[in-house]
Design a protein around this motif. Structure first.
Motif, PDB file in Angstrom:
ATOM      1  N   THR A   1      -4.572   9.666  -0.350  1.00 50.69           N
ATOM      2  CA  THR A   1      -4.408   9.190  -1.267  1.00 50.69           C
ATOM      3  C   THR A   1      -3.803   7.550  -1.096  1.00 50.69           C
ATOM      4  N   LEU A   2      -4.862   6.580  -1.317  1.00 49.43           N
ATOM      5  CA  LEU A   2      -4.567   4.547  -1.151  1.00 49.43           C
ATOM      6  C   LEU A   2      -3.834   3.972  -1.691  1.00 49.43           C
ATOM      7  N   ALA A   3      -3.610   3.898  -2.340  1.00 52.12           N
ATOM      8  CA  ALA A   3      -3.268   3.299  -3.746  1.00 52.12           C
ATOM      9  C   ALA A   3      -2.290   1.854  -3.617  1.00 52.12           C
ATOM     10  N   ALA A   4      -2.357   0.844  -4.154  1.00 55.06           N
ATOM     11  CA  ALA A   4      -1.867  -0.806  -4.173  1.00 55.06           C
ATOM     12  C   ALA A   4      -0.624  -0.662  -5.133  1.00 55.06           C
TER      13      ALA A   4
ATOM     14  N   ALA B   1     -13.989   7.615  -2.301  1.00 59.35           N
ATOM     15  CA  ALA B   1     -13.073   6.014  -3.054  1.00 59.35           C
ATOM     16  C   ALA B   1     -11.969   5.679  -2.085  1.00 59.35           C
ATOM     17  N   ASN B   2     -10.598   5.711  -2.908  1.00 59.88           N
ATOM     18  CA  ASN B   2      -9.105   5.459  -2.002  1.00 59.88           C
ATOM     19  C   ASN B   2      -8.593   6.998  -1.281  1.00 59.88           C
ATOM     20  N   MET B   3      -9.794   8.588  -1.789  1.00 63.23           N
ATOM     21  CA  MET B   3      -8.969   9.204  -1.231  1.00 63.23           C
ATOM     22  C   MET B   3      -9.828   9.720   0.172  1.00 63.23           C
ATOM     23  N   LEU B   4      -8.735   9.880   1.278  1.00 57.78           N
ATOM     24  CA  LEU B   4      -9.290  11.267   2.549  1.00 57.78           C
ATOM     25  C   LEU B   4      -8.946  12.727   1.787  1.00 57.78           C
TER      26      LEU B   4
ATOM     27  N   ILE C   1       0.830  -1.177  -0.142  1.00 58.38           N
ATOM     28  CA  ILE C   1       0.159  -0.212   0.052  1.00 58.38           C
ATOM     29  C   ILE C   1       0.757   1.127  -0.008  1.00 58.38           C
ATOM     30  N   ASN C   2       0.356   1.946  -1.238  1.00 62.20           N
ATOM     31  CA  ASN C   2       1.599   3.299  -0.388  1.00 62.20           C
ATOM     32  C   ASN C   2       0.040   4.435  -0.749  1.00 62.20           C
ATOM     33  N   ILE C   3       0.745   5.426   0.526  1.00 67.35           N
ATOM     34  CA  ILE C   3      -0.211   6.691   0.794  1.00 67.35           C
ATOM     35  C   ILE C   3       0.727   7.354   0.653  1.00 67.35           C
ATOM     36  N   MET C   4       0.390   8.774  -0.777  1.00 66.25           N
ATOM     37  CA  MET C   4       0.063   9.475  -0.784  1.00 66.25           C
ATOM     38  C   MET C   4      -0.151  11.197   0.046  1.00 66.25           C
ATOM     39  N   GLY C   5       0.186  11.598   0.355  1.00 66.82           N
ATOM     40  CA  GLY C   5      -0.159  13.266   0.550  1.00 66.82           C
ATOM     41  C   GLY C   5      -0.045  14.906  -0.299  1.00 66.82           C
TER      42      GLY C   5
END
Length: 146
Positions: free
Chosen positions: A142-145, A83-86, A5-9
């Motif tokens: 954003t959480l990404a595979a 979706a996968n973005m906070l 899991i990658n988390i981008m800010g």
């Protein structure tokens, strides 16, 4: 196979006159550890989020556990998910947080007291706010595979 899991800010600073500044941050190890604990129930599922602001100029590092010179803190005004973005938004009134700022972070499970809670991410960039202007600060995670 590359799994994970990658988390981008991404941060957006939007002044009421329409000026927008966008920056990227790093997610720090203390924030990732907090998420891991949350996933297995070691942390409560409902936690407060705070925007922290400071004057420290040391480059952001994954080992940061707090802002280097935190001066201001305010609860996040709105938390939403697409979706996968906070999206974490904080609205600063013209009377709040005026001056020159250098570092920003989202703090999990803290209080209004400076230094409390767990730092999730940290951004170092110069942002100024005048007393005649409101400012909306948004941090998108954003959480990404990967």
């Amino acid at each position: 196979m590359n799994e994970g899991i990658n988390i981008m800010g991404d941060w957006t600073f939007e002044y009421e006159n329409g000026t927008v500044i966008e920056e990227k941050n790093i997610v720090v190890l203390s924030g990732l550890s907090f998420l891991a604990a949350l996933f297995i129930g070691e942390k409560p599922s409902i936690i407060p989020f705070h925007l922290a602001m400071g004057t420290g100029t040391t480059a952001a590092a994954s080992t940061d556990t707090m802002l280097h010179e935190e001066v201001f803190r305010k609860p996040v005004s709105a938390k939403t998910r697409q979706a996968n973005m906070l999206r974490l938004r904080t609205y600063l009134l013209s009377s709040e947080a005026n001056g020159d700022w250098k570092e920003f972070g989202i703090v999990l499970a803290g209080t209004d007291q400076i230094g409390s809670g767990t730092l999730f991410n940290r951004l170092v960039t110069p942002i100024s706010k005048a007393s005649n202007m409101a400012l909306t600060i948004e941090c998108r995670l954003t959480l990404a595979a990967g």
